[in-house]
Design a protein around this motif. Structure first.
Motif: not given
Lengths: 313, 55
Positions: B23, B27, B30-31, B33-34, B37-38, B41
Motif C-alpha cells: 500500500l 501511495f 500515486l504521489v 504520478s500526480l 502530471v501537475k 501540464r
C-alpha cells in the motif's frame, strides 16, 4: 495497550479486517456516484487526477465508516445484521478503529486537496464530520429522522466529484445531491416496513416504531413526490439530455406508482400478501438510483461524439 | 533476545506487513504520478508573474 506489546492477543487481525472497517459496500456506491459526478462535469481532468480524486473520496468515505463503527460498536453488537462487524466480533480493537478512521480522514482530505482542489477537500472534510459526528454521534440515536440525516452524508459524493473537476458548486451538483438525498428515505423506510429489524433493541429510533407504519407510508409518498421533481429537473440541466429524460420519466412514473400503492395500503393488506408491494418498491429503488446515475454517465460518455446532452438535437 | 532472531510475531504478521508495504509503495507511485502530471501540464508554462517580467 500498544500494538508492539500486545503479544497475548488470541486473534491477529488481518489487513482484510481493517479494510472491513471502511464499509466496502458503501464505498463502492460512493466510487460510482462520485465518478459519475466527476465525469459529468464539463471540465476535463487528467486520468491520474481522476483516479486519485476518486480514490481519496472513497478513502474519506471509508474513514467515516470506521469512525461510525468505533462509535456504534455497542449497538452493532446488539443487532444481528451488524454483530459480525470487526469490533463487535472482537477482531479489531475499538481504539484501532478510531485511529484508522482519524488517520485516513486526514490523509484523504489533504490528498484530495492536492489532487483536485481545496473546495473539494473542504466538502470531503465536511462530509466526514457530518456522517461521523452529526449523524452517528448526535442524531442517529435521538430522532427517527436519522435516515434523512444519514442520507445527506451519502448524497455528497457526486457533488464532491463534480467540484473536483469544476472547482465550484453549481445547480447540477445540487441536483445530484438531491437525487440521493430524497431517494434514501423512501428506499430505507420501504425496507423498514417489511424487515423485522432489531433497531428497537439497540435503542435506535425508527420511524416505523416511533410514529407508526401508516405515518411511514405517508413519509415514503411525500419524499417520492419531491424526488421525482428533482430527478426530472436534472434533465433540463447540463447533466441531462434525451436519454436521461427518458430514463427518469419511466423510473419516476414507476416509483411514484409504487409509492402511491404503498400509501394506500394498510398493515392488514400488506401482511396478506407478505409485503409484496413494499418489497418490489425496494427492489425498484436500487435500480432507480443505479439507472439515474448510469444515464447521467451515458450522456457524459456520448458528449465527445456530439450526442450527449441537448445540444445535438 | 538478539535483534536478528525472528520472533514468532513476525511470522504471524507477515501477510499484514507485506500488505501495508505494498500500500505504501502504491501511495508513493500515486504521489509521484500526480506530481508529474501537475508539473508537466501546459508545457512548463511560466507562472503569470514571471511571464510579465520577461516581456
Amino acid at each position: 495497550m500498544t500494538e508492539a506489546t500486545d503479544l497475548s492477543r488470541d486473534y491477529e487481525p488481518t489487513l482484510g479486517d481493517y479494510f472491513a472497517l471502511l464499509k466496502p459496500r458503501v464505498m463502492s456506491l460512493v466510487v460510482f456516484t462520485a465518478l459519475v459526478g466527476l465525469l459529468a462535469a464539463p471540465v476535463p481532468m487528467h486520468p491520474v487526477e481522476i483516479f486519485a480524486s476518486i480514490l481519496f473520496i472513497a478513502i474519506g468515505a471509508g474513514a467515516s465508516g470506521a469512525l461510525n463503527m468505533w462509535w456504534d460498536a455497542d449497538i452493532d453488537a446488539v443487532m444481528r445484521r451488524t454483530a459480525k462487524r470487526p469490533i463487535p466480533s472482537g477482531r479489531v480493537e475499538p481504539g484501532e478503529a478510531l485511529a484508522v478512521g482519524v488517520a485516513l480522514s486526514g490523509l484523504a482530505v489533504v490528498m484530495l486537496g492536492l489532487a483536485a482542489n481545496l473546495l473539494a477537500a473542504a466538502l470531503l472534510a465536511f462530509t466526514i464530520f457530518f456522517y461521523a459526528v452529526v449523524y452517528s454521534m448526535w442524531l442517529k440515536r435521538s430522532t427517527p429522522q436519522n435516515i434523512v440525516i444519514g442520507g445527506a452524508a451519502g448524497a455528497f459524493p457526486p457533488m464532491i466529484g463534480w467540484v473536483c473537476a469544476t472547482g465550484s458548486v453549481t445547480i447540477e451538483a445540487w441536483l445530484m445531491f438531491a437525487l440521493i438525498f430524497m431517494w434514501t428515505p423512501p428506499h430505507f423506510w420501504a425496507l423498514a416496513l417489511f424487515m423485522r429489524s432489531d433497531y428497537d433493541d439497540a435503542g435506535v429510533p425508527m420511524l416505523t416504531v416511533t410514529h407508526g407504519r401508516p405515518a411511514t407510508r405517508n413519509h415514503i409518498l411525500v419524499y417520492t413526490v419531491f424526488l421525482a421533481v428533482f430527478a426530472l429537473a436534472a434533465a433540463a440541466t447540463s447533466i441531462g439530455g434525451p436519454i436521461y429524460l427518458a430514463v427518469a420519466a419511466v423510473l419516476n412514473a414507476l416509483f411514484l406508482k409504487g409509492a402511491i400503492e404503498i400509501w394506500r395500503r394498510d398493515e392488514v393488506q400488506a401482511e396478506a400478501d407478505d409485503y409484496a408491494v413494499e418489497k418490489s418498491f425496494f427492489k425498484l429503488s436500487l435500480l432507480y438510483l443505479f439507472l439515474h446515475f448510469g444515464a447521467i454517465l451515458l450522456e457524459a460518455a456520448l458528449r465527445p461524439f456530439g450526442y450527449g446532452g441537448w445540444g445535438w438535437l | 533476545m538478539a535483534l536478528s532472531k525472528e520472533h514468532e510475531l513476525h511470522q504471524r504478521r507477515k501477510g499484514r506487513n507485506i500488505g501495508v508495504g505494498l500500500l505504501l509503495v502504491g501511495f508513493i507511485v500515486l504521489v509521484f504520478s500526480l506530481t508529474f502530471v501537475k508539473v508537466t501540464r501546459g508545457d512548463f508554462e511560466l507562472p503569470k508573474a514571471e511571464q510579465e517580467v520577461s516581456q
